[in-house]
Design an enzyme around this catalytic site. Structure first.
Site, short mmCIF file in Angstrom:
data_model
loop_
_atom_site.label_atom_id
_atom_site.label_comp_id
_atom_site.label_asym_id
_atom_site.label_seq_id
_atom_site.Cartn_x
_atom_site.Cartn_y
_atom_site.Cartn_z
N LYS A 1 0.90 -1.16 0.00
CA LYS A 1 0.00 0.00 0.00
C LYS A 1 0.93 1.21 0.00
O LYS A 1 1.32 1.74 1.05
CB LYS A 1 -0.92 -0.04 1.22
CG LYS A 1 -2.04 0.99 1.16
CD LYS A 1 -3.11 0.67 2.18
CE LYS A 1 -4.09 1.83 2.34
NZ LYS A 1 -4.88 2.13 1.14
N1 PMP Z 1 -7.48 -1.47 -3.11
C1 PMP Z 1 -7.03 -0.20 -2.94
C2 PMP Z 1 -6.38 0.49 -4.09
C3 PMP Z 1 -7.18 0.43 -1.71
O1 PMP Z 1 -6.75 1.68 -1.53
C4 PMP Z 1 -7.83 -0.26 -0.66
C5 PMP Z 1 -8.01 0.42 0.66
N2 PMP Z 1 -6.87 0.24 1.46
C6 PMP Z 1 -8.27 -1.56 -0.87
C7 PMP Z 1 -8.09 -2.14 -2.12
C8 PMP Z 1 -8.96 -2.33 0.22
O2 PMP Z 1 -8.05 -2.65 1.23
P1 PMP Z 1 -8.51 -2.80 2.75
O3 PMP Z 1 -9.72 -3.63 2.73
O4 PMP Z 1 -7.35 -3.51 3.38
O5 PMP Z 1 -8.75 -1.46 3.29
#
Ligand code: PMP
Length: 302
Positions: free
Chosen positions: A157
């Site tokens: 991320k």
């Molecule tokens: N894809 C992207 C590009 C994101 O920014 C997020 C949010 N973090 C997610 C998927 C979903 O991830 P999570 O469920 O861990 O928040």
């Protein structure tokens, strides 16, 4: 909207709380020039951060993928995250930890930089317009495709990976859509600019394999909830031409939670029972006591 640099409150920065408006960086910070930052997005519900450990683990993994170390323990980040909410008097909020390369060296090479860490928390009720929620949000096709795993650290991320998301989301909003659906480099459905996606056909769930985008913590949580309800899930290649065969669609993410989709380009979906059951199940789970254990298990099994 209140500007993010001009608010009351406290932000945790490199080991101590500083007044919100004083949490500043130098303009020659490496992360600003070269995208060397990793971050998390978490939510606190009723005073508890949902899946805190899983998010902190991902923060460390993201930093490792970007070739830098976070000079703190997971416990320190966890404690500071909870404290960032308490200090600001928040029980239900969004929490943003971020780690980045500093200004000690400014060149593509960055081995002399120090890693800095900040954690901020603020109220953030719903990601998408509540009025749109029941009939589902509208997605258009994104301007950019996700890079393949061989072209970027796609499991991280990382700040730099959001450049194409911001461009795509801005275009979507200007066109009257809520968000954009991104394809992968081969032309298959990947995810939206900030959430993972699921489709429904014949009572079963279909979702792309996360081979070039985040395997979201919400995605895994929703899959665990679905399996516990006897719902079959196929992680599979989904092409834009396949969308006409699905009856329901929803996106999942920490910020988005579980949000129904009403439209993707020319394809229409009607949010139905399966989607609303999972919305309720997720809503109950995030406010229930054993949530941490369940999500942690889901995160380590996959
Ligand atoms: N894809 C992207 C590009 C994101 O920014 C997020 C949010 N973090 C997610 C998927 C979903 O991830 P999570 O469920 O861990 O928040």
């Amino acid at each position: 909207m209140l500007p993010f640099d001009d608010r009351e409150g406290w932000i945790w920065l490199d080991g101590r709380f500083v007044p919100w408006r004083e949490a500043k960086l130098h303009v020659l910070t490496h992360a600003l020039h070269y995208g060397s930052g990793v971050f998390e997005g978490m939510r606190m519900y009723d005073g508890r951060i949902f899946a805190l450990e899983a998010h902190t683990e991902r923060l460390f993994r993201s930093a490792e993928l970007l070739d830098f170390e976070i000079p703190l323990s997971a416990e320190e980040i966890n404690r500071a995250s909870v404290e960032a909410c308490r200090r600001n008097g928040l029980d239900d909020c969004y929490i943003r930890p971020i780690a980045w390369r500093g200004a000690e060296q400014l060149s593509v090479s960055a081995r002399e930089t120090r890693t800095h860490v900040a954690i901020a928390a603020w109220p953030w009720p719903k990601y998408f317009d509540a009025a749109r929620f029941r009939r589902g949000i509208d997605l258009c096709w994104a301007a950019y495709r996700r890079p393949p795993a061989a072209a970027a650290p796609t499991a991280a991320k990382a700040t730099g990976l959001y450049m194409i998301c911001t461009i795509s989301k801005n275009i979507a909003e200007r066109g009257g859509f809520d968000d954009a659906l991104m394809l992968d480099s081969t032309g298959a459905v990947a995810e939206t600019t900030g959430a993972n996606i699921f489709f429904v056909r014949g009572g079963a769930l279909f979702t792309p394999r996360p081979d070039c985008f985040l395997d979201g913590i919400t995605r895994r949580t929703v899959m665990t909830l679905a399996r516990a309800r006897g719902i079959k899930i196929a992680e599979t290649r989904i092409l834009p031409d396949d969308l006409g065969g699905f009856s329901e669609c929803f996106v999942v993410g920490t910020a988005a939670e579980v949000t129904p989709v009403g439209r993707i380009g020319d394809f229409r979906f009607t949010p139905g029972q399966l989607t609303f059951d999972l919305i309720d199940a997720y809503g109950e789970l995030v406010r229930s006591e054993p949530a941490e254990a369940l999500v942690h298990a889901a995160a380590t099994v996959a």
